[in-house]
Structures are given as C-alpha cells and as structure tokens.
Scaffold this active site. Sequence first.
Site, PDB file in Angstrom:
ATOM      1  CB  ILE A   5      -0.950  -0.039   1.230  1.00 36.21           C
ATOM      2  CG1 ILE A   5      -2.007  -1.126   1.029  1.00 36.21           C
ATOM      3  CG2 ILE A   5      -1.588   1.328   1.469  1.00 36.21           C
ATOM      4  CD1 ILE A   5      -2.809  -1.475   2.274  1.00 36.21           C
ATOM      5  CG  ASP A  58      10.041   0.009   4.233  1.00 36.82           C
ATOM      6  OD1 ASP A  58       8.871   0.028   3.791  1.00 36.82           O
ATOM      7  OD2 ASP A  58      10.504  -0.967   4.890  1.00 36.82           O
ATOM      8  CG  ASP A  98      12.652   0.589  13.692  1.00 34.52           C
ATOM      9  OD1 ASP A  98      11.441   0.856  13.774  1.00 34.52           O
ATOM     10  OD2 ASP A  98      13.182  -0.355  14.311  1.00 34.52           O
ATOM     11  CB  VAL A  99       8.201   4.151  12.041  1.00 34.03           C
ATOM     12  CG1 VAL A  99       8.326   4.485  10.573  1.00 34.03           C
ATOM     13  CG2 VAL A  99       7.522   2.804  12.267  1.00 34.03           C
ATOM     14  CB  SER A 123      -6.713  -2.878   9.548  1.00 35.79           C
ATOM     15  OG  SER A 123      -7.207  -4.145   9.138  1.00 35.79           O
ATOM     16  CE1 TYR A 143      -2.016  -5.474  11.016  1.00 35.32           C
ATOM     17  CE2 TYR A 143      -4.326  -6.072  10.764  1.00 35.32           C
ATOM     18  CZ  TYR A 143      -3.194  -5.413  10.299  1.00 35.32           C
ATOM     19  OH  TYR A 143      -3.252  -4.703   9.129  1.00 35.32           O
ATOM     20  CE  LYS A 157      -2.720  -1.782  11.019  1.00 34.35           C
ATOM     21  NZ  LYS A 157      -1.958  -0.694  10.379  1.00 34.35           N
ATOM     22  CB  THR A 203       0.149  -5.930   0.124  1.00 35.75           C
ATOM     23  OG1 THR A 203      -0.166  -6.559   1.373  1.00 35.75           O
ATOM     24  CG2 THR A 203      -0.865  -4.838  -0.180  1.00 35.75           C
TER      25      THR A 203
HETATM   26  P1  NAI Z   1       3.678  -4.638   3.393  1.00 32.82           P
HETATM   27  O1  NAI Z   1       4.288  -5.638   4.304  1.00 32.82           O
HETATM   28  O2  NAI Z   1       3.633  -4.908   1.932  1.00 32.82           O
HETATM   29  O3  NAI Z   1       4.351  -3.199   3.636  1.00 32.82           O
HETATM   30  C1  NAI Z   1       4.630  -2.725   4.922  1.00 32.82           C
HETATM   31  C2  NAI Z   1       5.966  -2.016   4.890  1.00 32.82           C
HETATM   32  O4  NAI Z   1       6.216  -1.490   6.193  1.00 32.82           O
HETATM   33  C3  NAI Z   1       7.152  -2.950   4.548  1.00 32.82           C
HETATM   34  O5  NAI Z   1       7.903  -2.410   3.483  1.00 32.82           O
HETATM   35  C4  NAI Z   1       7.954  -2.989   5.841  1.00 32.82           C
HETATM   36  O6  NAI Z   1       9.351  -3.127   5.623  1.00 32.82           O
HETATM   37  C5  NAI Z   1       7.600  -1.647   6.451  1.00 32.82           C
HETATM   38  N1  NAI Z   1       7.863  -1.609   7.883  1.00 32.82           N
HETATM   39  C6  NAI Z   1       7.553  -2.561   8.806  1.00 32.82           C
HETATM   40  N2  NAI Z   1       8.021  -2.204  10.013  1.00 32.82           N
HETATM   41  C7  NAI Z   1       8.629  -1.003   9.860  1.00 32.82           C
HETATM   42  C8  NAI Z   1       9.316  -0.128  10.745  1.00 32.82           C
HETATM   43  N3  NAI Z   1       9.439  -0.422  12.057  1.00 32.82           N
HETATM   44  N4  NAI Z   1       9.828   1.023  10.255  1.00 32.82           N
HETATM   45  C9  NAI Z   1       9.710   1.323   8.940  1.00 32.82           C
HETATM   46  N5  NAI Z   1       9.074   0.527   8.046  1.00 32.82           N
HETATM   47  C10 NAI Z   1       8.559  -0.628   8.507  1.00 32.82           C
HETATM   48  O7  NAI Z   1       2.204  -4.417   3.961  1.00 32.82           O
HETATM   49  P2  NAI Z   1       0.908  -3.702   3.326  1.00 32.82           P
HETATM   50  O8  NAI Z   1      -0.086  -4.767   3.112  1.00 32.82           O
HETATM   51  O9  NAI Z   1       1.271  -2.768   2.257  1.00 32.82           O
HETATM   52  O10 NAI Z   1       0.444  -2.900   4.606  1.00 32.82           O
HETATM   53  C11 NAI Z   1       0.593  -1.500   4.734  1.00 32.82           C
HETATM   54  C12 NAI Z   1      -0.281  -1.031   5.875  1.00 32.82           C
HETATM   55  O11 NAI Z   1      -1.631  -1.342   5.570  1.00 32.82           O
HETATM   56  C13 NAI Z   1       0.025  -1.725   7.196  1.00 32.82           C
HETATM   57  O12 NAI Z   1      -0.112  -0.810   8.253  1.00 32.82           O
HETATM   58  C14 NAI Z   1      -1.032  -2.789   7.291  1.00 32.82           C
HETATM   59  O13 NAI Z   1      -1.295  -3.167   8.618  1.00 32.82           O
HETATM   60  C15 NAI Z   1      -2.201  -2.072   6.636  1.00 32.82           C
HETATM   61  N6  NAI Z   1      -3.259  -2.935   6.136  1.00 32.82           N
HETATM   62  C16 NAI Z   1      -3.008  -3.826   5.129  1.00 32.82           C
HETATM   63  C17 NAI Z   1      -4.036  -4.625   4.671  1.00 32.82           C
HETATM   64  C18 NAI Z   1      -3.854  -5.613   3.563  1.00 32.82           C
HETATM   65  O14 NAI Z   1      -4.798  -6.364   3.292  1.00 32.82           O
HETATM   66  N7  NAI Z   1      -2.737  -5.640   2.884  1.00 32.82           N
HETATM   67  C19 NAI Z   1      -5.380  -4.562   5.240  1.00 32.82           C
HETATM   68  C20 NAI Z   1      -5.519  -3.567   6.259  1.00 32.82           C
HETATM   69  C21 NAI Z   1      -4.492  -2.798   6.683  1.00 32.82           C
END
Ligand code: NAI
Length: 255
Positions: free
Chosen positions: A18, A37, A62-63, A141, A154, A158, A189
């Site tokens: 996303i 990231d 790291d956030v 989420s 989780y 959220k 994703t």
């Molecule tokens: P993803 O795993 O593809 O991307 C998440 C990114 O966050 C990764 O690049 C990871 O390296 C980075 N990340 C993790 N911990 C970190 C940290 N401490 N500091 C900096 N970067 C960090 O996941 P996706 O699916 O794109 O998720 C993005 C957001 O959307 C997340 O917050 C997730 O919980 C939320 N979300 C996703 C859904 C889905 O179906 N994919 C549904 C609902 C919410």
Amino acid sequence: MGDGQGRVAVVTGGVSGIGQATVSYLLEEGWRVVVIDLDTPALAAARAVFSGRKDVRVEALDVTDEARVDRLIETIDQSFGPIHGVVNSAGIAADHHLFNTSAALFRKILDVNVIGTFLVGRAAARKMAERGTGAIVNIASISGLRGSKGRSAYGASKGAVVTLTQVMANDLAEHGLRVNAVAPGPIETPMVKAVHTDADRELYHRFTPMNRYGEPREIASVVAFLLDEKRASYVTGEIIAVDGGYRGAGIIVRD
Ligand code: NAI
C-alpha cells in the site's frame, strides 16, 4: 502539475504494498515524496528505480526509533522541503489464536503499528503546525473496526490507530492540520500473501460483497484524496473503510 503542486509528502512503509502504491500515486499527482522504510534490499531497489529523480528521496528508518524519527523529519523539512503530508503505512501483522499470542509479539505489533504511527505523525505535525497547514493519513484496518478471528494483537493495534487518528485530529485542528485514516479490507500485498491462508482467502471472498481482494492503488487513491487540502478540506477525524463492502455487509446472497 496535479493536486500535489510540488508539495512534500512523507510515506512510511513506502517500498512495499500500500505504501509503495501510494508513493507512485502521489508522484503522479505532482507531490514530491520521501519514501521511508527499514527493509534494506527493498530500499536499495527503490533507490535504483528513482535514481536521478529530484522529486523523490528514499530514507532508511525504523519508525519505532523516537530520536531517529525526530531527526529525520527535521532534516527532510529543512533540506527537501516543508512537509505538507504524511502517510503512515509502515506496519506488521500476525494471525494467531489468543492462546498462542505472546506478550512479546503483542508489544512488537503495538510498537510498530501504534507507536510508530504516533512518532512519525507527532514529529511531522510539529513542523506542519509551524505553517498552519498539512494533513496526515494513517493506515488502520477493518481488523481495527471488527473483531476478526486471530487478531488480538493486530486488531487491537489497528483499533488504537483509529482512536489515535481521532485524538490527533482533535489536538491538531487548532493548528490547521487534518488527520484521517483509511481502513483497508483485504488488499493484495506482500503482507497479505504472507499472512492469508487459502482458507482465509475463501472466507474474505465469502464475506466481502464485491467478492474480491482490493489492489494497493485502490487504497492509494483514497489516501491522495484525504491528503488533498482542496478536495478534503473539511474532512478530519474520519475513518474511511476501503473494503469492497466488508464492514457494511449483512447476509450476502450469491447466485
Ligand atoms: P507490506 O508488508 O507490503 O508493507 C509494509 C511495509 O512497512 C514494509 O515495506 C515494511 O518493511 C515496512 N515496515 C515494517 N516495520 C517497519 C518499521 N518499524 N519502520 C519502517 N518501516 C517498517 O504491507 P501492506 O499490506 O502494504 O500494509 C501496509 C499497511 O496497511 C500496514 O499498516 C497494514 O497493517 C495495513 N493494512 C493492510 C491490509 C492488507 O490487506 N494488505 C489490510 C488492512 C491494513
């Protein structure tokens, strides 16, 4: 130039899923974007993709690291341009039954999803408040709005992002800032590929009226709307579910 008009947006989790789709969408809309990231190989790939572009900066962070978050936001604001938008997409997920959820896992998920969102939002809001304009979009989420099975850590994280969004909107309105959240349903994703089993996929299809997973770009377009100070000028403290109808569904009739 599009709606971004050369303003600066910071996107955490910006090298995957996303966040990555949001980076592309905002660049197309004319924003200048800082991609944040902690995934080293994915950061290197992003640097290669964007090399030579003056409208993108890629940063390792790291956030959850308070001191580094504050320093980097300050540096971006000084040397790349005044920050106008923040998208908190960095997040981690795990599905385990309550009995199999350790306190350590619970704390880790809260740290990234809640504290990380708070830290980046707070640091950027301090800068944006100096100018009295800007917007933050947090990625929550549907698991923070409904009690999904196996999501104690989780889902609670959220749910906290939802409330944090509403409180930030309240605290920051007097500074001219808007804060909203998008609550995605199942989106294709890398995170979902890692977490959703075939049985999960079947269940999500069954309980989603649109009967499909969403694409990351379908979240990005709503994020861009919420960031835009013209189109969303009176929207704050709002949580928009982008979920194919999941949250609003009752009994689903299929032929
Ligand atoms: P993803 O795993 O593809 O991307 C998440 C990114 O966050 C990764 O690049 C990871 O390296 C980075 N990340 C993790 N911990 C970190 C940290 N401490 N500091 C900096 N970067 C960090 O996941 P996706 O699916 O794109 O998720 C993005 C957001 O959307 C997340 O917050 C997730 O919980 C939320 N979300 C996703 C859904 C889905 O179906 N994919 C549904 C609902 C919410």
